[in-house]
Design an enzyme around this catalytic site. Sequence first.
Site, PDB file in Angstrom:
ATOM      1  N   CYS A   7       1.154  -1.574   0.339  1.00  0.00           N
ATOM      2  CA  CYS A   7       0.071   0.087  -0.142  1.00  0.00           C
ATOM      3  C   CYS A   7       0.848   0.958   0.320  1.00  0.00           C
ATOM      4  O   CYS A   7       0.690   1.803  -0.577  1.00  0.00           O
ATOM      5  CB  CYS A   7      -1.335   0.070   1.396  1.00  0.00           C
ATOM      6  SG  CYS A   7      -2.713  -1.260   0.853  1.00  0.00           S
ATOM      7  N   GLY A  90       4.322 -19.321   1.456  1.00  0.00           N
ATOM      8  CA  GLY A  90       5.873 -18.208   1.275  1.00  0.00           C
ATOM      9  C   GLY A  90       5.081 -17.324   1.157  1.00  0.00           C
ATOM     10  O   GLY A  90       5.757 -16.091   0.466  1.00  0.00           O
ATOM     11  N   HIS A  97      -0.674 -10.588  -4.690  1.00  0.00           N
ATOM     12  CA  HIS A  97       0.915  -9.726  -6.295  1.00  0.00           C
ATOM     13  C   HIS A  97       0.669 -10.465  -6.814  1.00  0.00           C
ATOM     14  O   HIS A  97       1.103 -12.017  -5.661  1.00  0.00           O
ATOM     15  CB  HIS A  97       1.707  -8.759  -5.198  1.00  0.00           C
ATOM     16  CG  HIS A  97       2.530  -9.849  -4.146  1.00  0.00           C
ATOM     17  ND1 HIS A  97       1.789 -10.161  -3.454  1.00  0.00           N
ATOM     18  CD2 HIS A  97       3.191 -11.017  -4.705  1.00  0.00           C
ATOM     19  CE1 HIS A  97       2.833 -11.101  -2.294  1.00  0.00           C
ATOM     20  NE2 HIS A  97       3.712 -11.177  -2.632  1.00  0.00           N
TER      21      HIS A  97
HETATM   22  P1  5GP Z   1       5.874 -13.371  -1.586  1.00  0.00           P
HETATM   23  O1  5GP Z   1       7.065 -13.788  -0.410  1.00  0.00           O
HETATM   24  O2  5GP Z   1       5.255 -12.615   0.016  1.00  0.00           O
HETATM   25  O3  5GP Z   1       5.564 -13.717  -2.183  1.00  0.00           O
HETATM   26  O4  5GP Z   1       6.183 -11.517  -2.415  1.00  0.00           O
HETATM   27  C1  5GP Z   1       7.138 -10.872  -2.053  1.00  0.00           C
HETATM   28  C2  5GP Z   1       7.694 -10.048  -2.742  1.00  0.00           C
HETATM   29  O5  5GP Z   1       7.927  -9.188  -2.587  1.00  0.00           O
HETATM   30  C3  5GP Z   1       9.182 -10.843  -2.611  1.00  0.00           C
HETATM   31  O6  5GP Z   1      10.183 -11.008  -3.909  1.00  0.00           O
HETATM   32  C4  5GP Z   1      10.607  -9.565  -2.196  1.00  0.00           C
HETATM   33  O7  5GP Z   1      11.086  -9.353  -2.899  1.00  0.00           O
HETATM   34  C5  5GP Z   1       8.822  -8.332  -2.261  1.00  0.00           C
HETATM   35  N1  5GP Z   1       9.441  -7.158  -1.752  1.00  0.00           N
HETATM   36  C6  5GP Z   1       9.210  -7.165  -0.180  1.00  0.00           C
HETATM   37  N2  5GP Z   1       9.692  -5.889  -0.375  1.00  0.00           N
HETATM   38  C7  5GP Z   1      10.188  -5.275  -1.474  1.00  0.00           C
HETATM   39  C8  5GP Z   1       9.704  -3.420  -1.601  1.00  0.00           C
HETATM   40  O8  5GP Z   1       9.685  -2.709  -0.726  1.00  0.00           O
HETATM   41  N3  5GP Z   1      10.097  -3.020  -3.266  1.00  0.00           N
HETATM   42  C9  5GP Z   1      10.083  -4.344  -4.221  1.00  0.00           C
HETATM   43  N4  5GP Z   1      10.319  -3.626  -5.612  1.00  0.00           N
HETATM   44  N5  5GP Z   1       9.793  -5.655  -3.624  1.00  0.00           N
HETATM   45  C10 5GP Z   1       9.667  -5.624  -2.588  1.00  0.00           C
HETATM   46 ZN    ZN Z   2      -1.856  -3.476   1.205  1.00  0.00          ZN
END
Ligand code: 5GP
Ligand code: ZN
Length: 111
Positions: A7, A90, A97
């Site tokens: 957000c 994970g 997203h």
């Molecule tokens: P999840 O683990 O929830 O599937 O994916 C979250 C993703 O967000 C991870 O691949 C992580 O590298 C990415 N991520 C986390 N914080 C940030 C951020 O501040 N900026 C960007 N561009 N990616 C982020």
């Molecule tokens: Zn959010």
Amino acid sequence: MSDCIFCKIVAGEIPSEKIYEDDKIIVIKDVNPGAPVHVLIIPKEHTDNILHAPSELLLYIQDKLEEIVKKLGVYEDGFRIVINTGVDGGQSVNHLHFHVLGGKTLGWPPC
Ligand code: 5GP
Ligand code: ZN
């Protein structure tokens, strides 16, 4: 949601490398890429995961996908969409997203 990192990215409070933006979604480079191409398609409106997302939003993202993967240069060779969900899936950010990964032949299975 005030404590949600995505957000904050949507609101411009945390910087990101934007590939695409419209009124419903942003597409940004993942800060910790797992492949030569690794972006996140992030709906602007907060929804915690795919189970709670409106179907119209999912259809909207599907409709935009061709344009996005063409822009990323992975239309011809292929790509992978990943939606990590919940603890075992994970998911580390509880704002829906879609990961789009490509730019090389990816391994499978992912565990
Ligand atoms: P999840 O683990 O929830 O599937 O994916 C979250 C993703 O967000 C991870 O691949 C992580 O590298 C990415 N991520 C986390 N914080 C940030 C951020 O501040 N900026 C960007 N561009 N990616 C982020
Ligand atoms: Zn959010």
